[in-house]
Write an enzyme that holds these catalytic residues in place. Structure first.
Site, PDB file in Angstrom:
ATOM      1  N   ASP A  62       0.738  -1.187  -0.158  1.00  0.00           N
ATOM      2  CA  ASP A  62       0.102   0.143  -0.005  1.00  0.00           C
ATOM      3  C   ASP A  62       0.991   1.204   0.077  1.00  0.00           C
ATOM      4  O   ASP A  62       2.025   1.363   0.134  1.00  0.00           O
ATOM      5  CB  ASP A  62      -0.732   0.143   1.239  1.00  0.00           C
ATOM      6  CG  ASP A  62      -1.976  -1.068   1.076  1.00  0.00           C
ATOM      7  OD1 ASP A  62      -2.388  -1.130   0.159  1.00  0.00           O
ATOM      8  OD2 ASP A  62      -2.577  -1.261   2.227  1.00  0.00           O
TER       9      ASP A  62
ATOM     10  N   TYR B 249       7.035  -9.590   7.667  1.00  0.00           N
ATOM     11  CA  TYR B 249       6.709  -8.203   7.776  1.00  0.00           C
ATOM     12  C   TYR B 249       7.093  -7.891   9.180  1.00  0.00           C
ATOM     13  O   TYR B 249       6.923  -8.682  10.335  1.00  0.00           O
ATOM     14  CB  TYR B 249       5.040  -7.816   7.597  1.00  0.00           C
ATOM     15  CG  TYR B 249       4.653  -7.790   6.055  1.00  0.00           C
ATOM     16  CD1 TYR B 249       4.810  -6.599   5.535  1.00  0.00           C
ATOM     17  CD2 TYR B 249       4.091  -8.950   5.638  1.00  0.00           C
ATOM     18  CE1 TYR B 249       4.127  -6.681   4.029  1.00  0.00           C
ATOM     19  CE2 TYR B 249       3.595  -8.919   4.470  1.00  0.00           C
ATOM     20  CZ  TYR B 249       3.839  -7.874   3.684  1.00  0.00           C
ATOM     21  OH  TYR B 249       3.048  -7.734   2.380  1.00  0.00           O
TER      22      TYR B 249
END
Lengths: 245, 245
Positions: free
Chosen positions: A52, A110
Site C-alpha cells: 500500500d 513483515y
C-alpha cells in the site's frame, strides 16, 4: 528467453504503493521506466505482492522475462543508476523459465515499527507509528500467539474487491519485542490477505487500550466479520522484511 | 523575568539550517512561530550553535527569556503541538537568569554517519553519506587520533566571513567505528569552527583513498591553510548529538 529474479528495497513514503496506477507515482512505474532505459523493453513484471501507499520494503522480489543478453550484475548496476534514490536493486539473478515471483513465494515476513515515547521522533515521522502511551510488549506478545497457526482470517482483512475463495492463511511466527523506545511486531506467514498485518497490529493496540480483552483474538476469528472500523494501523510503520522461495 | 533552557531535536533534511533567513525555511523560524502561538511573544533566542542546511540534531539547546508564567512542562507540550512533525521539544526547564545557551556551552559531540555498501540504502538518502568503496575503520580511527588535543584548526574550517580571533579548539574524543554497513565517526570538542567536523571527516576519507598519507594530519595542521577544496563531507551524514553545560 531468460527469466530474472530481481530483489529491490524502497522507501514507501515516496510512493503510492507498488502497483502501477494513473495519476500517482508508484514503485512499479519508476522500476519499469528504469528498466526501459537499460534494456529498451517493457516486459511483464510479476511481483511477490503489492504494498500500500506509504508501506516500505526492505526486501521485495519480482520476476520478468526478456531475450536481452545483459549479464545480471550489469543489469543491477544499470538499474541502480537510473532508479531514484528512494529505490535500490539489491540483487539480480537468472532463474528457471517457470519461476514466478508471486506463485512460487513460500512465505513472507513483515515488521511493524512503533515509536513508543510521549514525544515524537522527527526522524521517524514516515518510518514508524508514533504511540505516546505505555505499551506492555510482554502482554501483547502473549496475546499475539493466538494469531499463530492456520486460521480463516476473514475478521482480519479488508475487502479490496478481489474475489477470494480461500481466506485461510497460516501464521508461523508472531513476536512483539521492545528495543528501547521502539516496539517491533514481526509476523511470518505463508501468505497475507489485504491489510492483514495492519489490522492485527491495530487489534493488539486495542488490547493494550483495554478495548479488546487480552484473550479476545479467538472470539474475533470466530466472528468472521470485517466489522473492525478504525482498527487498521497506519502504513508508515509497516515493512516487508523478507520473501521466501 | 524567567529564563528557559529548551532542548529540541530536528530532521535537518526539512530545513535550511537553524538560523533564520529570508526566502528559506529554517528551524529557528518554525520554532519562533510555534512559540508565538503559545506565549504571544517573540523573545530573543540564544542557540547553542548554528547548523547548516541538511545537518541534523538529536539534541540542540536554546535559551530564551520571558515574563510569561507558563509552567515548563506545559510549554513543552504546547510547543510540540504547534511545531511541524520534523521538530520535537525533548525538554523545557527554568534556569538562572544569567544562563546563555551558547556562552555557557562547555562542549559538544557530533556524529557523522556513513552508509558503507556498494548499493545505496533508500532509507538513508537524507540521513547518511553513501560511500561505495571499502572503508578500513581501524586505519581511519588511528589517523583520527592526530586530531585529538589542542590545535589551531585554521586548516580544518571554512571562512564564513565572521571575524575569528581564536582558531584554537580542543578535541577530547575522536572515534571511527563500524556497526555492520554503517561507519560512525564521533567527535567531541570544547567548540567547533565552521564546517570543522565535515572537513575532518572529508580528510579521513581522503586518507582512505590514499590521497593524503595516513600520518598526514600533523602536516595539514602546520600548513594553517584553507586549501582543501572538495574535501568537505556533505551535510546529510552529520548529527549534533550532545550539548554539555
Amino acid at each position: 528467453m531468460r527469466n530474472f529474479l530481481i530483489t529491490i528495497t524502497y522507501d514507501g513514503s515516496c510512493f503510492h504503493g507498488w502497483q502501477i496506477q494513473k495519476n500517482a507515482l508508484t514503485v512499479q512505474e519508476v522500476f519499469q521506466d528504469a528498466l526501459f532505459k537499460v534494456i529498451s523493453e517493457r516486459p511483464d513484471i510479476k511481483a511477490c505482492s503489492r504494498t500500500d501507499s506509504g508501506v516500505h520494503a526492505n526486501m521485495f522480489c519480482l520476476s520478468m522475462k526478456t531475450e536481452h543478453k545483459i549479464p545480471p550484475e550489469r543489469l543491477k548496476g544499470a538499474l541502480n543508476r537510473f532508479l531514484p534514490q528512494s529505490v535500490a536493486v539489491l540483487d539480480c539473478k537468472e532463474v528457471p523459465l517457470d519461476f514466478h515471483a508471486r506463485y512460487d513465494c513460500k512465505g513472507k515476513r513483515y515488521v511493524y515499527k512503533i515509536w513508543n515515547n510521549p514525544v515524537r521522533n522527527p526522524f521517524l515521522r514516515d518510518y514508524a507509528l508514533h504511540y505516546r502511551w505505555k505499551i506492555d510488549e510482554e502482554l501483547l506478545n502473549k496475546s499475539a500467539q493466538d494469531f499463530v497457526g492456520k486460521h480463516d482470517f476473514t475478521s482480519f482483512c479488508t475487502d479490496d474487491g478481489r474475489e477470494m475463495d480461500n481466506m485461510e492463511r497460516t501464521i508461523t511466527h508472531f513476536s512483539v519485542k521492545r528495543d528501547g523506545d521502539m516496539v517491533m511486531m514481526t509476523v511470518e506467514a505463508d501468505g497475507f490477505l489485504y491489510n492483514m498485518v495492519r489490522i492485527m497490529v491495530g487489534t493488539l493496540l486495542k488490547i493494550q487500550q483495554g478495548k479488546i480483552p487480552a484473550d479476545g483474538i479467538p472470539d474475533l476469528f470466530a466472528q468472521k466479520s470485517r466489522n473492525h472500523k478504525g482498527i487498521t494501523a497506519p502504513p508508515q510503520g509497516l515493512y516487508l522484511q523478507q520473501v521466501n522461495y
